[in-house]
Design a protein around this motif. Structure first.
Motif, PDB file in Angstrom:
ATOM      1  N   LYS A  27       0.834  -1.197   0.000  1.00  0.00           N
ATOM      2  CA  LYS A  27       0.000   0.000   0.000  1.00  0.00           C
ATOM      3  C   LYS A  27       0.877   1.260   0.000  1.00  0.00           C
ATOM      4  O   LYS A  27       2.011   1.224   0.473  1.00  0.00           O
ATOM      5  CB  LYS A  27      -0.913   0.011   1.233  1.00  0.00           C
ATOM      6  CG  LYS A  27      -1.892  -1.155   1.280  1.00  0.00           C
ATOM      7  CD  LYS A  27      -2.736  -1.092   2.541  1.00  0.00           C
ATOM      8  CE  LYS A  27      -3.709  -2.256   2.630  1.00  0.00           C
ATOM      9  NZ  LYS A  27      -4.515  -2.221   3.870  1.00  0.00           N
ATOM     10  N   PRO A  28       0.353   2.382  -0.514  1.00  0.00           N
ATOM     11  CA  PRO A  28       1.123   3.628  -0.471  1.00  0.00           C
ATOM     12  C   PRO A  28       1.270   4.124   0.963  1.00  0.00           C
ATOM     13  O   PRO A  28       0.366   3.940   1.784  1.00  0.00           O
ATOM     14  CB  PRO A  28       0.282   4.593  -1.320  1.00  0.00           C
ATOM     15  CG  PRO A  28      -1.109   4.024  -1.277  1.00  0.00           C
ATOM     16  CD  PRO A  28      -0.948   2.543  -1.207  1.00  0.00           C
ATOM     17  N   TRP A  29       2.385   4.753   1.248  1.00  0.00           N
ATOM     18  CA  TRP A  29       2.650   5.254   2.596  1.00  0.00           C
ATOM     19  C   TRP A  29       2.497   6.770   2.604  1.00  0.00           C
ATOM     20  O   TRP A  29       3.228   7.484   1.909  1.00  0.00           O
ATOM     21  CB  TRP A  29       4.064   4.889   3.042  1.00  0.00           C
ATOM     22  CG  TRP A  29       4.342   3.416   3.012  1.00  0.00           C
ATOM     23  CD1 TRP A  29       3.427   2.410   2.897  1.00  0.00           C
ATOM     24  CD2 TRP A  29       5.618   2.777   3.087  1.00  0.00           C
ATOM     25  NE1 TRP A  29       4.042   1.186   2.907  1.00  0.00           N
ATOM     26  CE2 TRP A  29       5.400   1.380   3.016  1.00  0.00           C
ATOM     27  CE3 TRP A  29       6.924   3.248   3.209  1.00  0.00           C
ATOM     28  CZ2 TRP A  29       6.442   0.457   3.063  1.00  0.00           C
ATOM     29  CZ3 TRP A  29       7.960   2.323   3.258  1.00  0.00           C
ATOM     30  CH2 TRP A  29       7.712   0.954   3.186  1.00  0.00           C
ATOM     31  N   ALA A  30       1.579   7.236   3.424  1.00  0.00           N
ATOM     32  CA  ALA A  30       1.346   8.679   3.504  1.00  0.00           C
ATOM     33  C   ALA A  30       2.177   9.333   4.599  1.00  0.00           C
ATOM     34  O   ALA A  30       2.395  10.547   4.582  1.00  0.00           O
ATOM     35  CB  ALA A  30      -0.142   8.948   3.745  1.00  0.00           C
ATOM     36  N   ALA A  31       2.639   8.539   5.554  1.00  0.00           N
ATOM     37  CA  ALA A  31       3.349   9.094   6.708  1.00  0.00           C
ATOM     38  C   ALA A  31       4.651   9.773   6.291  1.00  0.00           C
ATOM     39  O   ALA A  31       5.374   9.294   5.421  1.00  0.00           O
ATOM     40  CB  ALA A  31       3.630   8.000   7.725  1.00  0.00           C
ATOM     41  N   THR A  32       4.941  10.886   6.942  1.00  0.00           N
ATOM     42  CA  THR A  32       6.172  11.625   6.696  1.00  0.00           C
ATOM     43  C   THR A  32       7.177  11.356   7.806  1.00  0.00           C
ATOM     44  O   THR A  32       6.830  10.830   8.871  1.00  0.00           O
ATOM     45  CB  THR A  32       5.892  13.130   6.638  1.00  0.00           C
ATOM     46  OG1 THR A  32       5.449  13.574   7.952  1.00  0.00           O
ATOM     47  CG2 THR A  32       4.812  13.448   5.615  1.00  0.00           C
ATOM     48  N   ALA A  33       8.412  11.734   7.573  1.00  0.00           N
ATOM     49  CA  ALA A  33       9.463  11.569   8.588  1.00  0.00           C
ATOM     50  C   ALA A  33       9.109  12.340   9.857  1.00  0.00           C
ATOM     51  O   ALA A  33       9.328  11.855  10.975  1.00  0.00           O
ATOM     52  CB  ALA A  33      10.799  12.039   8.020  1.00  0.00           C
ATOM     53  N   GLU A  34       8.542  13.506   9.689  1.00  0.00           N
ATOM     54  CA  GLU A  34       8.161  14.316  10.853  1.00  0.00           C
ATOM     55  C   GLU A  34       7.085  13.616  11.678  1.00  0.00           C
ATOM     56  O   GLU A  34       7.124  13.637  12.915  1.00  0.00           O
ATOM     57  CB  GLU A  34       7.656  15.683  10.395  1.00  0.00           C
ATOM     58  CG  GLU A  34       7.305  16.619  11.539  1.00  0.00           C
ATOM     59  CD  GLU A  34       6.845  17.984  11.054  1.00  0.00           C
ATOM     60  OE1 GLU A  34       6.642  18.869  11.905  1.00  0.00           O
ATOM     61  OE2 GLU A  34       6.689  18.163   9.827  1.00  0.00           O
ATOM     62  N   GLN A  35       6.129  12.985  11.010  1.00  0.00           N
ATOM     63  CA  GLN A  35       5.056  12.290  11.725  1.00  0.00           C
ATOM     64  C   GLN A  35       5.557  11.039  12.431  1.00  0.00           C
ATOM     65  O   GLN A  35       5.054  10.674  13.497  1.00  0.00           O
ATOM     66  CB  GLN A  35       3.941  11.928  10.735  1.00  0.00           C
ATOM     67  CG  GLN A  35       3.195  13.121  10.178  1.00  0.00           C
ATOM     68  CD  GLN A  35       2.358  12.777   8.960  1.00  0.00           C
ATOM     69  OE1 GLN A  35       2.454  11.681   8.412  1.00  0.00           O
ATOM     70  NE2 GLN A  35       1.530  13.717   8.521  1.00  0.00           N
ATOM     71  N   LEU A  36       6.556  10.389  11.876  1.00  0.00           N
ATOM     72  CA  LEU A  36       7.033   9.112  12.417  1.00  0.00           C
ATOM     73  C   LEU A  36       8.105   9.257  13.492  1.00  0.00           C
ATOM     74  O   LEU A  36       8.489   8.266  14.113  1.00  0.00           O
ATOM     75  CB  LEU A  36       7.589   8.243  11.286  1.00  0.00           C
ATOM     76  CG  LEU A  36       6.572   7.717  10.274  1.00  0.00           C
ATOM     77  CD1 LEU A  36       7.297   7.068   9.101  1.00  0.00           C
ATOM     78  CD2 LEU A  36       5.621   6.716  10.926  1.00  0.00           C
TER      79      LEU A  36
END
Length: 236
Positions: A27-36
């Motif tokens: 699946k495509p990943w929407a999460a960003t480095a800042e969010q993770l």
């Protein structure tokens, strides 16, 4: 060198709750480095597909926390991760998901030197059909059958599993109940992981309060990655 499992045990010893974000390679990943950045772990895996070196590198570019494989089959093994959850689906009626897939990947896993964390995986009825049950021919345990879940968790510990995972299924309409979590937590002495159907901070808090050491959220964050930091703050 501190292993992933050492980190989990240290958090458990100090009663520090943990949150893992589950990413599906299909699946495509929407999460960003800042969010993770506040997540404790990234779990990588799904019911189908393969985990490639490109998937591993993409996670490395996004997050600096440990990357743990949460494989749906032997084809999802990749030595580039920090650790592998070697899961046995305890209520599957097909031996492939108890030991068969493990045999297929055993030589590659041993040769890689990756950290292996044996896990007893228990599917609980989350109120909706899930791909795990369909693919593995597992019979989810009803939410009211608390004693059955507890006995399965105890058995997992007795045969040497290092953690127990209570799973309601991806996109479950009902997460694993606090009553089940509490009863299992009181019965076993190894880390307890809970996932499936947790889509509010209140549900997350209830899981922690009932005794979950580590909660895994995937499906919900696929649509609402902006809430990852908010959910991370529930750990306290």
């Amino acid at each position: 060198m501190t292993t992933v499992y050492d980190t989990i045990l240290m958090h458990c010893e100090h009663q520090n709750k943990m949150l893992a974000v589950l990413l599906d390679p299909d699946k495509p990943w929407a999460a960003t480095a800042e969010q993770l950045q506040e997540a404790d772990f990234i779990f990588l895996g799904g019911s189908t597909g393969k985990i490639t070196d490109e998937h591993i590198q993409k996670v490395r570019n996004l997050a600096h926390c440990p990357l743990v494989l949460f494989p749906g089959n032997a084809d999802q093994f990749n030595a580039g991760a920090d650790a592998l959850l070697m899961l046995s689906l305890l209520n599957s009626t097909d031996s492939q998901w108890l030991i068969g897939q493990h045999i297929r990947a055993a030589h590659a896993i041993q040769d890689s030197g990756i950290e292996v964390i044996p896990m007893g995986y228990i599917l609980v009825d989350g109120g909706s059909a899930c791909s795990v049950a369909r693919i593995s021919h597992a019979r989810p345990v009803a939410q009211h059958q608390i004693e059955t879940v507890v006995n399965m968790a105890i058995a997992a510990e007795l045969i040497g599993k290092k953690t127990v995972y209570l799973e309601a299924g991806s996109g479950a309409s009902t997460p694993v109940s606090p009553a089940i979590i509490r009863a299992v937590r009181q019965a076993i002495h190894i880390p307890l992981i809970v996932g499936g159907g947790i889509c509010t901070t209140e549900a997350l808090r209830q899981a922690y309060d009932a005794g979950a050491d580590l909660v895994v959220i995937g499906n919900f964050f696929e649509q609402h990655s902006e809430l990852i930091p908010t959910f991370c703050h529930v750990r306290g």
